[in-house]
Structure formats: structure tokens, C-alpha cells
Design an enzyme around this catalytic site. Structure first.
Site, short mmCIF file in Angstrom:
data_model
loop_
_atom_site.label_atom_id
_atom_site.label_comp_id
_atom_site.label_asym_id
_atom_site.label_seq_id
_atom_site.Cartn_x
_atom_site.Cartn_y
_atom_site.Cartn_z
CE1 TYR A 142 -5.39 -10.59 2.62
CE2 TYR A 142 -4.91 -11.00 0.33
CZ TYR A 142 -5.73 -10.47 1.30
OH TYR A 142 -6.88 -9.82 0.94
CE LYS A 191 -6.80 4.59 7.64
NZ LYS A 191 -7.74 5.64 7.20
CG ASP A 223 -9.50 6.25 4.40
OD1 ASP A 223 -8.40 6.49 3.87
OD2 ASP A 223 -9.81 6.69 5.53
CG ASP A 247 -7.54 -9.36 -2.49
OD1 ASP A 247 -8.03 -9.48 -3.63
OD2 ASP A 247 -7.67 -10.22 -1.60
CG ASP A 251 -12.02 -8.05 -6.45
OD1 ASP A 251 -11.10 -8.38 -7.23
OD2 ASP A 251 -12.72 -8.87 -5.84
#
Ligand code: NAD
Length: 356
Positions: A142, A191, A223, A247, A251
Site C-alpha cells: 500500500y 507467504k 492462504d 487488510d 475483514d
């Protein structure tokens, strides 16, 4: 105690939910003999309309000088056509960076009275959901360079993800310290089988773990983490991860607790001035209708009292009042599937105030 709170009402449902949180803060101030001074700091689409930019210097200065910042939400379709550097969300990114808020903390806790709103199978929900997502907030993709160029007759877009050791180390410490106050288990999500940034992340988190021998550390690929959060959320205590993964996972974590309207979040840096907000956006589909659930923002105000103002008793009073209001069956539309009586945004705020 006298405290100054910068207030960013923002767009959409922002002004409605912030209004209810201020009602609750005023009730706490009256009960416990404090004085809160609110200073308005326009940010987001409303600031673009008024000042031409999403975060005017005057608002930034108000936030930097305040003891803490309370935010509703920013953004909406009205400003979707703005160039990316001038979108409402840019104001938020600039504010986080300017305040040095490198850690975002989001509790994912299921209220027992809302268990029927949990979208997971009842046998999974029955094991309980109570974990915290600690997300790195001002690094990663970001905050890397973004570009779109023409190459061989087509567009090519590039976003750069980068992390330095100190950026990982400081957020890892927050996660381990938080785990010490909870069930002493940190799950670090990355990851590392694919990304260099993740390999660095894993190395640094493992080093930091040496300083917390009383806390268990597990590593998990992102994942798998996305899958485990819906398969068995009871396994998590503190989940720490980088900005983009955090992020998305936070959620997902909020949704399994029942509603996005219930979850607060705090963003902190080195000092005590933090940014407190609900995790949801500006909900343009229900804006101006007095339908929004203000509980996420009210619980964010409780986090502000706990973490920035060192007022744990006052924070407990708010959280207890929310629990009692839910127990008495009051529900905004987003949590009505768990049964109860439908109330408006302002009624929900008043019910909570009456229980402070
Ligand atoms: P959203 O979170 O605003 O809404 C998603 C869904 O959840 C909608 O159906 C909405 O009605 C519902 N919802 C959200 N909060 C609720 C509440 N308190 N009570 C009841 N229902 C609620 O997400 P979105 O629709 O993807 O985004 C809308 C705008 O908000 C976009 O412009 C987006 O960029 C912005 N946004 C801002 C922030 C922020 O300010 N921190 C965060 C996320 C999205």
C-alpha cells in the site's frame, strides 16, 4: 482528566455513528468526572468538496496536536472519479503515515447474544471466537511505488511491496506483548514460500520471539490462514501479519463474528496518540437513514479510553453497557437476524448511554 479528541466525521454514515460515540463519551465524562474537548477535523470526500484535498493541513495539524483521534469513515461513489492521488482514502493513508501509526489492532470477538448472526456452522461457533488481528499499517504494497505504463501496445501496472527489518520488528513486539495479556499464542501469517518480503518477515518475527519464551509462536501461510479462520477460529489468539494480508484477513475475521458494524479498531505508533475507528466503510447504501449500527464506533471510543487515555474502568463501562444493550434485545438492522427489536442508530446510542 481533560483530553482533546480530534473528530473526523467523514462521509456516508460517518457523521451518524460518530455522533453516537460522542454521546457515549459525554456520558462517560459526566459519570467519571472527565472533560473531553472535541475538535473537528474534516477529512475524506467532504474535505475534497470543501478544501479540494482529502486531508487539509489544518485537519492534519488538529489530529497531530490532539490526545487522540476518533474517525467515522471516508469515501463514497461521489468521489470515485477523483484521480487516485486525491481520493478520500488517500487522506486516511496520509494521516496514518503522518501520525506514524504502524500497528492496527482489530479484535474479532463474537458476542454470545449475537451467535445466531455468525455465518459459521453452530458447532464451530460454539467453540468461541475471540482473537485479535495485529496488522502492520504503514509498510508493504500500500505504501510502495505504484505505476501504470504502456508496454508493447498494452498497459502494464506495477505495485511495489517492500519491508525493512525494523518495520517488521516493531509490529512483532506489539503482537507478542498483546499475547502476554491474553492466551500467549502468536500466529504469524506470511507467504514465505513465494515472497522475499515474507521470508524477511518470518526471520524477524522468529528473532523477536526469542525475547518472549513464554509465548508460543506458529507460522502460517496466508492462504491457509484464510481457510483456518472459517474452519476453526478458536485456534487463534493473536494473529500478526503485514499490511495487505491483514487488510483482507481482518475483514474475514470480522464477518465471522456476526456483523462488520460491531468491530472497532485502533491504530497506534510510538506515542499515546492513536486513531480509533470502526472497521467498516462509509456504507453509502444506508447513509442518512439513521439505520447504521454505531456499536463499532462506540467500541472504538472504548479502545481510545483504554489505550490512549489509560482509563480501563471507563472503557469497561462502555463495553459492559454494549453487552447489556445487546442482552436486552436491541438490534440495528445488520444484526437483526440474531432476533430482537429493531432500533435506529440514535436509539442504539441512547440505549447504551442509559446503561453507562
Ligand atoms: P462498507 O463497509 O462501507 O459497506 C459494506 C456493507 O456493510 C454495506 O452493505 C453497508 O451497508 C454495510 N455496513 C457497513 N457498516 C455498517 C454499519 N455500521 N451498520 C450497518 N451496516 C453497515 O464497504 P464498501 O461498501 O465497500 O465501501 C463504501 C465506501 O467506504 C467506499 O468508498 C470505500 O472506499 C470506503 N471505505 C472506507 C473505509 C474507512 O474510512 N476506513 C474503510 C473501508 C471502506
Amino acid at each position: 482528566m481533560n483530553k482533546t479528541i480530534a473528530v473526523i466525521r467523514g462521509d456516508g454514515i460517518g457523521p451518524e455513528i460518530v455522533g453516537e460515540a460522542i454521546k457515549v463519551l459525554d456520558a462517560v465524562a459526566a459519570k467519571f468526572g472527565h472533560s473531553f474537548t472535541y475538535q473537528e477535523a474534516p477529512m475524506g470526500g467532504c474535505a475534497i468538496d470543501q478544501f479540494g484535498v482529502p486531508l487539509p493541513d489544518s485537519s492534519l495539524e488538529t489530529c497531530l496536536k490532539a490526545d487522540s483521534v476518533l474517525l467515522g469513515a471516508v469515501g463514497g461513489p461521489k468521489w470515485d472519479a477523483q484521480p487516485s492521488a486525491n481520493r478520500p482514502e488517500r487522506g486516511l493513508l496520509k494521516l496514518r503515515a503522518s501520525m506514524g501509526l504502524y500497528t492496527n489492532v482489530r479484535p474479532a470477538r463474537m458476542f454470545q447474544d449475537l451467535a445466531a448472526a455468525c455465518p459459521l456452522r453452530s458447532d464451530i461457533a460454539a467453540k468461541g471466537i475471540d482473537f485479535v488481528v495485529v496488522r502492520e499499517l504503514i509498510g508493504g504494497v500500500y505504501f510502495g511505488d505504484h505505476s501504470t505504463t504502456d508496454e508493447n501496445g498494452e498497459k502494464k501496472a506495477v505495485d511495489i511491496m517492500s519491508y525493512t527489518e525494523h518495520e517488521v520488528r516493531r509490529v512483532a513486539h506489539v503482537a507478542f506483548q498483546m499475547a502476554r495479556k491474553r492466551r500467549r499464542r502468536v500466529t504469524s501469517v506470511d507467504k514465505a514460500n513465494v515472497l522475499d518480503t515474507s521470508r524477511l518477515w518470518r526471520k524477524v518475527v522468529t528473532e523477536v520471539a526469542q525475547e518472549y519464551p513464554d509465548v508460543e509462536l506458529l507460522h502460517m501461510y496466508v492462504d491457509n490462514a484464510a481457510m483456518q479462520i472459517v474452519r476453526d477460529p478458536s485456534q487463534f489468539d493473536v494473529l500478526v501479519t503485514e499490511n495487505l494480508f491483514g487488510d483482507i484477513l481482518s475483514d474475514e475475521a470480522s464477518q465471522i463474528t456476526g456483523s462488520i458494524g460491531m468491530i472497532p479498531s485502533s491504530s497506534m505508533g510510538e506515542g499515546t496518540n492513536g486513531l480509533y475507528e470502526p472497521i467498516h466503510g462509509s456504507a453509502p447504501d444506508i447513509a442518512g437513514q439513521n439505520k447504521a449500527n454505531p456499536i463499532g464506533t462506540i467500541l472504538a471510543a472504548a479502545m481510545m479510553l483504554r489505550y490512549s487515555f489509560d482509563m480501563p474502568t471507563e472503557a469497561d463501562a462502555i463495553e459492559h453497557a454494549v453487552d447489556e444493550t445487546l442482552k436486552s434485545g436491541h438490534r440495528c438492522g445488520d444484526i437483526l437476524q440474531s432476533g430482537g427489536t429493531l432500533v435506529t442508530c440514535t436509539e442504539m446510542g441512547s440505549q447504551i448511554v442509559s446503561r453507562i
